[in-house]
Design an enzyme around this catalytic site. Structure first.
Site, PDB file in Angstrom:
ATOM      1  N   CYS A 166      -5.015   0.494  -6.570  1.00  0.00           N
ATOM      2  CA  CYS A 166      -6.128  -0.444  -6.361  1.00  0.00           C
ATOM      3  C   CYS A 166      -7.119  -0.451  -7.516  1.00  0.00           C
ATOM      4  CB  CYS A 166      -6.835  -0.105  -5.068  1.00  0.00           C
ATOM      5  SG  CYS A 166      -5.701  -0.014  -3.666  1.00  0.00           S
ATOM      6  N   HIS A 306     -16.267   0.043  -3.620  1.00  0.00           N
ATOM      7  CA  HIS A 306     -14.859  -0.030  -3.211  1.00  0.00           C
ATOM      8  C   HIS A 306     -14.790  -0.387  -1.730  1.00  0.00           C
ATOM      9  CE1 HIS A 306     -10.624   0.530  -3.638  1.00  0.00           C
ATOM     10  NE2 HIS A 306     -10.579   1.518  -2.758  1.00  0.00           N
ATOM     11  N   GLU A 317     -17.663   7.543  -0.802  1.00  0.00           N
ATOM     12  CA  GLU A 317     -18.291   6.712  -1.829  1.00  0.00           C
ATOM     13  C   GLU A 317     -19.814   6.698  -1.668  1.00  0.00           C
ATOM     14  OE1 GLU A 317     -17.694   2.393  -4.033  1.00  0.00           O
ATOM     15  OE2 GLU A 317     -16.840   2.684  -2.035  1.00  0.00           O
ATOM     16  N   LYS A 338     -15.004  -6.776   0.263  1.00  0.00           N
ATOM     17  CA  LYS A 338     -13.742  -6.627   1.007  1.00  0.00           C
ATOM     18  C   LYS A 338     -13.932  -6.974   2.479  1.00  0.00           C
ATOM     19  CE  LYS A 338     -11.394  -3.129  -1.853  1.00  0.00           C
ATOM     20  NZ  LYS A 338     -12.429  -2.808  -2.850  1.00  0.00           N
ATOM     21  N   HIS A 343      -8.667  -6.398   1.256  1.00  0.00           N
ATOM     22  CA  HIS A 343      -8.386  -5.541   0.102  1.00  0.00           C
ATOM     23  C   HIS A 343      -7.253  -6.159  -0.699  1.00  0.00           C
ATOM     24  CE1 HIS A 343      -8.006  -2.326  -2.565  1.00  0.00           C
ATOM     25  NE2 HIS A 343      -7.931  -1.288  -1.735  1.00  0.00           N
ATOM     26  N   PHE A 406      -4.826   4.746  -4.636  1.00  0.00           N
ATOM     27  CA  PHE A 406      -3.936   5.831  -4.217  1.00  0.00           C
ATOM     28  C   PHE A 406      -3.472   6.602  -5.456  1.00  0.00           C
ATOM     29  CE2 PHE A 406      -2.136   3.778  -0.053  1.00  0.00           C
ATOM     30  CZ  PHE A 406      -3.372   3.961   0.544  1.00  0.00           C
TER      31      PHE A 406
END
Length: 420
Positions: A166, A306, A317, A338, A343, A406
């Site tokens: 991502c 994010h 975060e 998002k 996403h 990831f």
């Protein structure tokens, strides 16, 4: 060596909330959700039966019908975003030295539609021998989108793909920024694309328990920083950001959206899918981005986080932001778009960097939607301003965009108002 300055001179977007950057921006400000039941395939047997799909896109308005059949959906979206961005920047011209124009696009997965279709067809006909299309490999491979963009325009500069889950398209922007400020290119068509809304894409993330299963209320399923969040909503799309050396842009009279001033990259070194619970990698990447930009925490007015709407990710975060910004954290705005786009995986960094750019340009911050009164998580600090539900007007001198992938891949890009 004195580094060159880098500015943004063009934008293009294909997203679940709009098929141009302008349409996307207006819908984000209005708090429009792109989530709905999946229409592109039969998802009835999956745990998650909704996503943020691109809607009402006429691919053949941009790409010849015969040619488009040779492209995976993610490449179609990438190419359309680039066509928009190149036109917006006005760089498809004989006056441009195309040897000095590069293409760097990010993608997390690549041609998963093509892979799924070809393997399924082979499985159904395997007794007849191999039945693969001659376009199977060139449609599927992750690097092919940047290749198609460069071929269309004859751009001979640096050409490649970044893949870091991502964080992919944020890494693409970082590479483009660095190549230009080092003098290795004048312009780079940068961004990212992803199209993984298919049985194997959705089913695979379901198996990891990563996706929301709020099938009865898709539009409200992505709810970052709310207690009832239950996973992310998958999206698809593409974003193009044209980065250009400042003096080159000025010489040709280009319009300038904002200046890119810094980037940061880090690794969590913790877990293949989960972020570090204390936000260690997120903290490091924001610190590095600020250092690279020559900015202090109090110089930042907005962070496009994010913010995937997962339990651990949102908390880590938030902790990182508090650690990096200290008391200044309570004076800036945070939002997760998002909550509206879903996403976009490898395309997330490009689209969310675009949001940061437009926030800087227009002095307005899109909201984090779907938060309800009484839906507070005791582990979230609600003294921070998450810009819940309604866009906020305020001066935005500089903005960050965070993307985490990831594998522990973290990237952060920084934009500020252009001052000549």
């Amino acid at each position: 060596m004195e580094l060159k300055r880098v500015v943004v001179t063009g934008l293009g977007a294909v997203t679940p909330v709009g098929n141009t950057s302008e349409e996307m921006w207006n819908n984000l400000l209005a708090g429009v959700s792109g989530a709905a039941p999946i229409t592109s395939f039969d998802a009835s047997l999956l745990k998650t039966r909704f996503a943020c799909e691109v809607k009402d896109l006429d691919v053949n308005a941009y790409i010849d019908r015969k040619e488009s059949r040779k492209l995976d959906r993610y490449t179609q979206l990438a190419l359309i975003s680039a066509i928009q961005g190149v036109a917006d920047a006005g760089i498809d011209s004989d006056d441009i030295d195309k040897n000095r124009v590069g293409v760097i696009y990010g993608v997390g997965i690549g041609g998963i539609h093509t892979f799924e279709d070809e393997i399924t067809y082979y499985g159904c006909h395997r007794d007849e021998g191999p039945k693969f299309s001659p376009f199977f490999i060139p449609k599927m491979i992750a690097d092919i989108a940047s290749g198609h963009i460069s071929i269309r325009y004859g751009f001979h500069g640096p050409n490649y793909t970044t893949t870091s889950a991502c964080a992919s398209s944020s890494n693409a922007l970082a590479d483009a920024f660095n190549l230009i400020r080092l003098g290795k290119a004048d312009i780079i068509v940068s961004g990212g694309a992803e199209a993984a809304i298919c049985a194997s894409g959705v089913g695979g993330f379901n198996a990891m328990h990563a996706l929301s299963t709020r099938n009865d209320d898709p539009a409200r399923a992505s709810r970052p920083f709310s207690k009832s969040r239950d996973g992310f909503v998958m999206g698809e799309g593409a974003g193009c950001i044209i980065l250009e050396e400042l003096e080159h842009a000025k010489a040709r009279g280009a319009k300038i959206y904002a200046e890119m001033v810094g980037e940061g990259e880090s690794g969590d070194a913790y877990h293949i899918t989960a972020s570090h619970p204390d936000g260690l990698g997120a903290k490091l990447v924001m610190q590095e981005a600020l250092r690279d930009a020559g900015l202090q925490p109090e110089d930042i007015d907005y962070i496009n986080v994010h913010g995937t709407s997962t339990h651990v990710g949102d908390i880590s975060e938030m902790k990182a932001i508090k650690d990096v910004f200290g008391e200044a954290a309570y004076k800036l705005n945070i939002s997760s778009t998002k909550s509206m786009t879903g996403h976009l995986l490898g395309a997330a960094g490009a689209i969310e960097a675009m949001v940061a750019i437009l926030a800087v340009k227009n002095d307005i911050i899109p909201p984090t939607i779907n938060h309800e009164e009484g839906d507070e998580d005791e582990e979230i600090d609600y003294r921070l301003n998450y810009t819940f539900n309604t866009a906020a007007r305020r001066p935005v001198r500089a903005a960050l965009s965070n993307t985490f992938g990831f594998g522990g891949h973290n990237a952060c890009v920084v934009f500020k108002k252009y001052e000549g």
